[in-house]
Design a protein around this motif. Structure first.
Motif, PDB file in Angstrom:
ATOM      1  N   VAL A   1       7.517  -3.183   8.041  1.00  0.00           N
ATOM      2  CA  VAL A   1       7.298  -2.140   7.036  1.00  0.00           C
ATOM      3  C   VAL A   1       8.565  -2.040   6.198  1.00  0.00           C
ATOM      4  N   THR A   2       8.421  -2.075   4.890  1.00  0.00           N
ATOM      5  CA  THR A   2       9.581  -1.919   4.025  1.00  0.00           C
ATOM      6  C   THR A   2       9.161  -1.343   2.679  1.00  0.00           C
ATOM      7  N   SER A   3      10.065  -0.583   2.089  1.00  0.00           N
ATOM      8  CA  SER A   3       9.811  -0.032   0.758  1.00  0.00           C
ATOM      9  C   SER A   3      10.247  -1.004  -0.333  1.00  0.00           C
ATOM     10  N   MET A   4      10.851  -2.124   0.075  1.00  0.00           N
ATOM     11  CA  MET A   4      11.360  -3.107  -0.888  1.00  0.00           C
ATOM     12  C   MET A   4      10.553  -4.400  -0.774  1.00  0.00           C
ATOM     13  N   GLN A   5      10.163  -4.953  -1.893  1.00  0.00           N
ATOM     14  CA  GLN A   5       9.449  -6.224  -1.874  1.00  0.00           C
ATOM     15  C   GLN A   5      10.398  -7.416  -2.054  1.00  0.00           C
ATOM     16  N   GLU A   6      11.639  -7.160  -2.417  1.00  0.00           N
ATOM     17  CA  GLU A   6      12.616  -8.219  -2.539  1.00  0.00           C
ATOM     18  C   GLU A   6      13.632  -8.109  -1.398  1.00  0.00           C
TER      19      GLU A   6
ATOM     20  N   GLU B   1       0.850  -1.190   0.000  1.00  0.00           N
ATOM     21  CA  GLU B   1       0.000   0.000   0.000  1.00  0.00           C
ATOM     22  C   GLU B   1       0.879   1.231   0.000  1.00  0.00           C
ATOM     23  N   ASN B   2       0.586   2.171  -0.878  1.00  0.00           N
ATOM     24  CA  ASN B   2       1.380   3.404  -0.990  1.00  0.00           C
ATOM     25  C   ASN B   2       2.876   3.107  -1.109  1.00  0.00           C
ATOM     26  N   ASP B   3       3.171   2.068  -1.895  1.00  0.00           N
ATOM     27  CA  ASP B   3       4.556   1.664  -2.200  1.00  0.00           C
ATOM     28  C   ASP B   3       5.281   1.021  -1.024  1.00  0.00           C
ATOM     29  N   PHE B   4       4.564   0.670   0.045  1.00  0.00           N
ATOM     30  CA  PHE B   4       5.178   0.003   1.187  1.00  0.00           C
ATOM     31  C   PHE B   4       4.546  -1.364   1.396  1.00  0.00           C
ATOM     32  N   SER B   5       5.358  -2.310   1.779  1.00  0.00           N
ATOM     33  CA  SER B   5       4.860  -3.605   2.223  1.00  0.00           C
ATOM     34  C   SER B   5       4.579  -3.506   3.715  1.00  0.00           C
TER      35      SER B   5
ATOM     36  N   PRO C   1       1.666  -5.079   7.103  1.00  0.00           N
ATOM     37  CA  PRO C   1       0.745  -6.166   7.444  1.00  0.00           C
ATOM     38  C   PRO C   1      -0.656  -5.915   6.880  1.00  0.00           C
ATOM     39  N   GLU C   2      -1.307  -6.995   6.481  1.00  0.00           N
ATOM     40  CA  GLU C   2      -2.697  -6.867   6.051  1.00  0.00           C
ATOM     41  C   GLU C   2      -3.536  -6.331   7.203  1.00  0.00           C
ATOM     42  N   GLY C   3      -4.474  -5.446   6.867  1.00  0.00           N
ATOM     43  CA  GLY C   3      -5.304  -4.834   7.904  1.00  0.00           C
ATOM     44  C   GLY C   3      -4.711  -3.565   8.471  1.00  0.00           C
ATOM     45  N   TRP C   4      -3.549  -3.160   7.963  1.00  0.00           N
ATOM     46  CA  TRP C   4      -2.912  -1.902   8.355  1.00  0.00           C
ATOM     47  C   TRP C   4      -2.961  -0.942   7.176  1.00  0.00           C
ATOM     48  N   GLU C   5      -2.741   0.318   7.472  1.00  0.00           N
ATOM     49  CA  GLU C   5      -2.576   1.293   6.406  1.00  0.00           C
ATOM     50  C   GLU C   5      -1.466   2.268   6.765  1.00  0.00           C
ATOM     51  N   VAL C   6      -0.805   2.791   5.735  1.00  0.00           N
ATOM     52  CA  VAL C   6       0.298   3.717   5.922  1.00  0.00           C
ATOM     53  C   VAL C   6      -0.010   4.990   5.153  1.00  0.00           C
ATOM     54  N   SER C   7       0.263   6.120   5.768  1.00  0.00           N
ATOM     55  CA  SER C   7      -0.010   7.404   5.121  1.00  0.00           C
ATOM     56  C   SER C   7       1.136   8.366   5.386  1.00  0.00           C
ATOM     57  N   LEU C   8       1.321   9.286   4.454  1.00  0.00           N
ATOM     58  CA  LEU C   8       2.330  10.328   4.630  1.00  0.00           C
ATOM     59  C   LEU C   8       1.767  11.369   5.584  1.00  0.00           C
ATOM     60  N   TRP C   9       2.410  11.501   6.745  1.00  0.00           N
ATOM     61  CA  TRP C   9       1.894  12.391   7.791  1.00  0.00           C
ATOM     62  C   TRP C   9       2.497  13.788   7.688  1.00  0.00           C
ATOM     63  N   ALA C  10       3.759  13.871   7.295  1.00  0.00           N
ATOM     64  CA  ALA C  10       4.436  15.174   7.165  1.00  0.00           C
ATOM     65  C   ALA C  10       5.624  15.023   6.233  1.00  0.00           C
TER      66      ALA C  10
ATOM     67  N   TYR D   1      15.623  16.811   2.157  1.00  0.00           N
ATOM     68  CA  TYR D   1      14.234  16.348   2.224  1.00  0.00           C
ATOM     69  C   TYR D   1      14.058  15.293   3.314  1.00  0.00           C
ATOM     70  N   GLY D   2      12.945  15.397   4.027  1.00  0.00           N
ATOM     71  CA  GLY D   2      12.608  14.427   5.055  1.00  0.00           C
ATOM     72  C   GLY D   2      11.109  14.287   5.168  1.00  0.00           C
ATOM     73  N   ARG D   3      10.651  13.222   5.790  1.00  0.00           N
ATOM     74  CA  ARG D   3       9.210  13.003   5.928  1.00  0.00           C
ATOM     75  C   ARG D   3       8.927  12.095   7.116  1.00  0.00           C
ATOM     76  N   ILE D   4       7.646  12.043   7.482  1.00  0.00           N
ATOM     77  CA  ILE D   4       7.180  11.168   8.553  1.00  0.00           C
ATOM     78  C   ILE D   4       5.967  10.408   8.046  1.00  0.00           C
ATOM     79  N   TYR D   5       5.976   9.090   8.244  1.00  0.00           N
ATOM     80  CA  TYR D   5       4.840   8.246   7.895  1.00  0.00           C
ATOM     81  C   TYR D   5       4.089   7.837   9.159  1.00  0.00           C
ATOM     82  N   ARG D   6       2.797   7.550   8.970  1.00  0.00           N
ATOM     83  CA  ARG D   6       1.931   7.147  10.086  1.00  0.00           C
ATOM     84  C   ARG D   6       1.285   5.803   9.752  1.00  0.00           C
ATOM     85  N   LEU D   7       1.402   4.864  10.689  1.00  0.00           N
ATOM     86  CA  LEU D   7       0.803   3.540  10.544  1.00  0.00           C
ATOM     87  C   LEU D   7      -0.374   3.406  11.494  1.00  0.00           C
ATOM     88  N   THR D   8      -1.502   2.931  10.959  1.00  0.00           N
ATOM     89  CA  THR D   8      -2.713   2.744  11.759  1.00  0.00           C
ATOM     90  C   THR D   8      -3.416   1.473  11.310  1.00  0.00           C
TER      91      THR D   8
END
Length: 707
Positions: A395-400, A46-50, A52-61, A452-459
């Protein structure tokens, strides 16, 4: 007058009945096992991240709300505080060709003011020329602790306007100015004391507020032009030699500084759970041996030799496996190294104790690895006196697989620019990940010129998480703060309730009925601070509580009373759980043999001969008492050293007393001794600092040459 003789059969029956009643009434309620949830999840992208199922990740800042984030913390309002490292390693990164702040690096406050799950407010709390790539932050009420070697700085916001009214260098003297291997973030432990760590870019020469002096170092230099001198084998005011990276603890007033673990390379952060367990990761010398481990109090993590004078490369034995050599795993006096995560650049760690994701995720240890573009997850499971750590990619940005990661190799795959620098838990129960974002990580380099920097939020998917309003003026509000999933927010409630003393005992005891075991643990710590009534409740937990984790907490809390430590040690020495007995052993390190020997002998009886954590704890208990312990325990063994029990032989390896030299030589030379036992006997001889041991080693060498 006729005297009736008693019926002996009836008397025996009555005696047995009474005895059975006594035994039944005294049945030990203390268990040894407990259920650890398993991380058994499927993943989805989801959103380019692997994740857990039932979770979601969003760009917070993201930038320009913040730049180059190194560390995060959360305040009671649910806001995220961030340390930035824009002025990062000017000696390697030309400030004329990248973002640079002439007035120093900054501490930022970010907030989601409208509750939509995205930050919409960003402000500068402080910008300070004394902040050169700060590596850690802790928000403790109105005090903001910023870790930036050589200083641990505290900024105080006395009027709540989000600007500092006072600045104090709380502690100074840490090595590693403008270096990754330096001072890292502070965290408030469940006991109310401050915990923090520092890497191996020493020397560290620090004086606490009471005048106690820490002196630590090693042979490590380099990485930056400022890290050109270091010094191993320094002796601190406790008479001990502490080496390399350190885990430290002190009281809130800056007194009572003490070393809880040492000989790390560069543990980025220390995390505590509510039981008081310390967790960390550590990076390596680019030899695929990064690790995640539990820190046993007082433990030597094994990066350098015991005095810091030799590197692992110098000590590596022929054909020794790299991971074992890198962390000196085959040497006495070194704690087990934990999970080998391979290549990487480990960064922030945290323990998730909230309820938002469900009970299977409570107690989950999270470890960020910027090199591997991943947040690793563990559910630490009991294994003897220590823990078993089974790793999952949360959580990872890589699927391999990224196991072949090499820090300086760069390609056009922008997924690898996700560089998690920290992971934190919000007051809302969400998980926040700061992203340094750069093509490269390591070697004090960066290639992202705009910072550049950012913060992600997992819920949890479809679940709206909100930060609660915490009312610290009421007991209910203080308890709500104590039970909050944000680590340093808990300390506010802890401090308020502690001030109530015995008046708070009844309300705090109600927490012991919680379904969340981490809430129960926090209550035990707090009860130990609430006068005689609270202490009595904790003593009862030590004696009768079924859950061994809470008995561990009870002992850890009660042992702080140095006058009563032997009383509590006698109670817990025969506990059926190895982890409780382990804590007893650790607490006896500085207690003389004449006072501690009976308890130590009881602890030794509980050793199975195989558990490396328990053996190391016994070694700590007997530290400075090796000769006396050896002689007394030897009395129960065969006069022929070759016939020693494996249990005793392993303890002698750990203690390697001078008086055992002849016996160790006999074990090493005996044809009937198996190869592993011979190797351990030789290793033990090698660690005996005595001429007789040297002569024995030479004799063994000659014998081998004649074979």
């Amino acid at each position: 007058m006729t005297i009736k003789k008693p019926n002996m059969n009836n008397s025996v029956t009555l005696a047995l009945f009474i005895l059975f009643g006594i035994v039944s009434g005294c049945k030990d309620s203390r268990n040894t096992e407990y259920v650890t949830p398993k991380l058994d999840f499927e993943t989805t992208v989801e959103n380019d991240f692997s994740i857990p199922e039932g979770w979601e990740v969003s760009l917070w800042a993201e930038s320009p709300s913040l730049y180059n984030p190194t560390n995060m913390d959360v305040d009671a309002k649910g806001r995220i505080w961030v340390t930035e490292a824009v002025n990062y390693r000017d000696f390697n990164n030309d400030p004329e060709k990248r973002l640079n702040f002439e007035d120093g690096d900054r501490v930022m406050i970010l907030e989601d003011t409208d509750g939509d799950g995205i930050s919409d407010s960003s402000k500068v709390f402080v910008q300070d020329k004394d902040l050169v790539a700060p590596m850690g932050i802790a928000v403790v009420g109105n005090k903001i602790f910023v870790s930036c070697a050589p200083n641990l700085i505290v900024y105080t916001d006395e009027d709540g306007d989000d600007t500092p009214d006072k600045k104090e260098v709380f502690l100074t003297g840490f090595g590693g100015f403008d270096h990754d291997h330096s001072l890292h973030s502070l965290i408030v432990g469940p006991d109310g004391r401050y915990y923090f760590n520092t890497g191996n870019a020493g020397p560290h020469q620090v004086t606490d507020k009471a005048g106690w002096n820490l002196r630590s170092g090693s042979v490590y230099t380099g990485g930056t032009p400022y890290n050109d001198k270091n010094e191993p084998a320094q002796v601190s005011d406790d008479g001990r030699i502490w080496v390399g990276g350190l885990a430290l603890r002190m009281k809130k007033d800056g007194t009572g500084l003490e070393v809880l673990g040492h000989n790390f390379r560069n543990s980025y952060e220390v995390a505590l759970d509510s039981y008081g367990n310390m967790w960390q990761n550590d990076n390596d010398d680019q030899v695929v041996t990064c690790r995640v481990t539990w820190i046993m109090e007082g433990g030597n993590a094994g990066y350098f030799s015991a005095n810091g004078k030799r590197t692992w490369q110098a000590d590596k034995k022929p054909d020794q496996e790299i991971f074992s050599a890198h962390w000196h795993q085959d040497e006495p006096g070194v704690m087990p190294a934990g999970d080998n995560t391979g290549a990487g650049s480990p960064t922030g760690v945290v323990v998730y104790e909230g309820d938002a994701f469900g009970p299977e995720y409570q107690g989950m240890l999270l470890s960020a690895d910027a090199g591997r573009n991943v947040i690793f997850a563990y559910q630490p499971a009991k294994k003897g006196a220590g823990f078993d750590l089974k790793r999952r990619d949360l959580v990872t940005s890589m699927q391999e697989s990224t196991e072949g990661y090499i820090w300086h190799e760069i390609d056009g795959d922008t997924r690898k620019w996700f560089r998690p620098s920290d992971v934190a838990v919000g007051t809302d129960g969400a998980i926040y990940i700061s992203d340094w974002y750069d093509p490269v990580v390591g070697g004090h380099q960066m290639m992202d010129s705009i910072g550049y920097g950012r913060i992600y939020r997992l819920t949890p998917k479809g679940k709206e998480l909100k930060s609660p309003e915490i009312d610290l003026t009421s007991t209910d509000g203080q308890i709500a703060a104590l039970l909050n999933p944000a680590i340093n927010v808990r300390s506010i409630g802890f401090n308020k309730l502690e001030k109530q003393g015995e008046a708070a005992v009844n309300e705090v005891q109600k927490i012991l009925e919680s379904d969340n075991p981490y809430h129960k643990a926090r209550a035990v710590w707090l009860l130990s601070k609430l006068g005689n009534k609270g202490i009595a409740a904790v003593e009862n937990i030590l004696k009768k509580e079924p859950d061994p984790r809470l008995r561990v907490v009870a002992y850890r809390a009660l042992k702080n009373d140095e006058k009563s430590v032997l009383k509590y040690a006698a109670i817990a020495a025969n506990d059926p759980a190895e982890e409780v007995r382990r804590e007893v052993a650790i607490s006896l390190r500085d207690v003389p043999w004449e006072k501690s020997n009976s308890v130590i002998k009881t602890l030794y009886k509980g050793y199975d001969g195989n558990d490396p954590w328990y053996l190391e704890a016994l070694g700590m208990a007997i530290d400075g008492k090796e000769e006396m312990a050896y002689q007394e325990l030897l009395a129960n063994e065969s006069e022929n050293p070759v016939e020693w029990s494996e249990k005793f032989a392993s303890l002698v390896w750990r203690l390697h007393p001078k008086s055992a030299v002849t016996a160790l030589k006999e074990r090493a030379m005996a044809k009937s001794t198996d190869d592993d036992s011979k190797r351990r006997a030789v290793d033990a001889l090698a660690f005996v600092n005595d001429k007789e041991a040297v002569a024995a080693m030479m004799e063994l060498k000659k014998e081998k040459e004649t074979q």
